[in-house]
Design an enzyme around this catalytic site. Sequence first.
Site, short mmCIF file in Angstrom:
data_model
loop_
_atom_site.label_atom_id
_atom_site.label_comp_id
_atom_site.label_asym_id
_atom_site.label_seq_id
_atom_site.Cartn_x
_atom_site.Cartn_y
_atom_site.Cartn_z
N TYR A 66 -3.73 -2.81 3.58
CA TYR A 66 -4.12 -4.23 3.60
C TYR A 66 -3.58 -4.99 2.39
O TYR A 66 -3.06 -4.41 1.46
CB TYR A 66 -5.61 -4.42 3.77
CG TYR A 66 -6.58 -3.79 2.80
CD1 TYR A 66 -6.19 -3.25 1.60
CD2 TYR A 66 -7.94 -3.76 3.11
CE1 TYR A 66 -7.10 -2.71 0.72
CE2 TYR A 66 -8.87 -3.22 2.24
CZ TYR A 66 -8.44 -2.70 1.05
OH TYR A 66 -9.35 -2.16 0.18
N GLU A 67 -3.69 -6.31 2.45
CA GLU A 67 -3.08 -7.24 1.50
C GLU A 67 -1.55 -7.11 1.47
O GLU A 67 -0.91 -7.30 0.44
CB GLU A 67 -3.65 -7.04 0.08
CG GLU A 67 -5.15 -7.14 -0.03
CD GLU A 67 -5.68 -8.53 0.25
OE1 GLU A 67 -4.87 -9.43 0.51
OE2 GLU A 67 -6.89 -8.71 0.23
N GLY A 68 -0.98 -6.83 2.61
CA GLY A 68 0.46 -6.59 2.69
C GLY A 68 0.73 -5.12 2.48
O GLY A 68 0.41 -4.58 1.42
#
Length: 552
Positions: free
Chosen positions: A398-400
């Site tokens: 997550y978060e890229g």
Amino acid sequence: MSNTHGGAFLDPAQAPGTIFTPEDFDAEQQALFDTARRFCDEQVWPRLNDIEAKTPGVLDALMQQASELGLTMLDLPEEHGGLDLPLPVSMRVLESTGREQSFMLTLMVQNGIGSLPVALFGTDDQKAQWLPGFASGELRGCYCLTEPGSGSDALAARTTAVLDGDQWVLSGTKQFITNAGIADVGFVFAKVQGEVDGQTGFTCFIVPFDAPGVSLGAEEHKLGMAGSSTRQVILQDARIARENVLGQIGRGHVIAFNILNNGRYKLGGTALGSAKCALDAALDYAAGRKQFGQRIVDFGMIRRKVGQAAADIYAVESAIYRAGGAIDALANAGGRTGEAKLAALQDFALECSIAKIAGSELLARVADEALQMFGGYGFLEEYPAAKYVRDARIARIYEGTNEINRIVMPRTLLKKLGAGELKLTGGGDDPLASMKAAHAACFSAALEQHGSGKGFDADQELMAHLADMMTAIYLAESTALRVARHPRRQPVHEDVALLVLAQAAAQVAQLAAEAATHLGITAPAVARPAADLLTLRQRIAAHVVDAGHCAL
């Protein structure tokens, strides 16, 4: 404290200046960190089974207690009830809650992507309406970007927004939304259909979850982070007020990417905190268990793990707080306004990606080695090691994803070079200077071969090599700079700096050689310090074992 541009560490001609380190926190700040840690140890950890089982009301009650301690107002402006703490301080508070990762994630979202969009992009009226509630904990937010079909390609979102009189009508589904089940409002990204005030396209909206047409999917059953809420947010002709556009119509990507920079930075720091907790749990277990008449922690193979993990933790910690200090200094230089904070985050986007990659991959390694130190008991859910391994896995996604971040980093550097902010020139004979020169040679050859267009980052494995060189350089230099100005420097700190430098030089040498072969250029030389890595690791481990914890 240096106020240079982000990425300046790669420019051999720019001196790094004074950096922020964890040794710079004062007594009042340390007391705040202790408060957060005690709360997690005394209130959150004992409710572990209830959190994991999602027992109704437990997470809500803990979040309310956290709010009463000021833990939900860390970054929000003072005029709206927040503390507006320096970025390294707010990061350390969140890091201090890393023992139980589901709660830590919930708190991180509330202090970051679940509230900062309004703080950084809202109008004065929007800030006055929403921020006091976020600060007090009366309101909780979530960030609704990902969709079932878009994943990392966030701009391919299919959620639509149509203006109907004085209301927006939103339709679509958002996927993997953290804190959705406890949220009162979501920051929803959708594509405006048809021109509105001469604008159209990807836009962010403030969507109250009690608005008509908003509903939630069932809680997702996840490999880890079982106690945090993850649900779909479903918009079926959902109606919200016209004034609930956040920022400008068609400029939603500006919000999405800049808020993600903050999220990536904080994810790296919270992963660091969990890595410390995982190693300390394993140290405690290994010190108390004997095999063959000897404590497990006294065996050389276990100390190999301890020494390496402690050095890695120190390096990542040095890098994360160096970056946080630099971002905060640049924001202060701009007057600490929302615009100045945004500009600082954008300027240091490369370092935010490094924090995310380094922190999440550190946690994966340390959690795995911690489980190994528990032996067979580590595989049992009644011991903490299994939970650390399960919870750690999502951090690389997550978060890229880390893969996306490795592509973003060279592209970010390319933009800075094009803007004249940096130059990759010069060099030297010492290991750090030669690592920078090796990276510069490979980067320049990649640019010459592929140009600055789509072909540049289409060579994705090469981009990953360049990104990993950047990360190794930043960690090694941050560690060296921290140790050089440590007010209570001991031989163990020198050992850590040398181990990190030697391993970074070896890594960069290998990456540069592989990249050079791929690009058809001569492999650049990398100076490698003479170091007995085995002895360094054992000395670091001895210090950590004697202290009983991984902090150096």
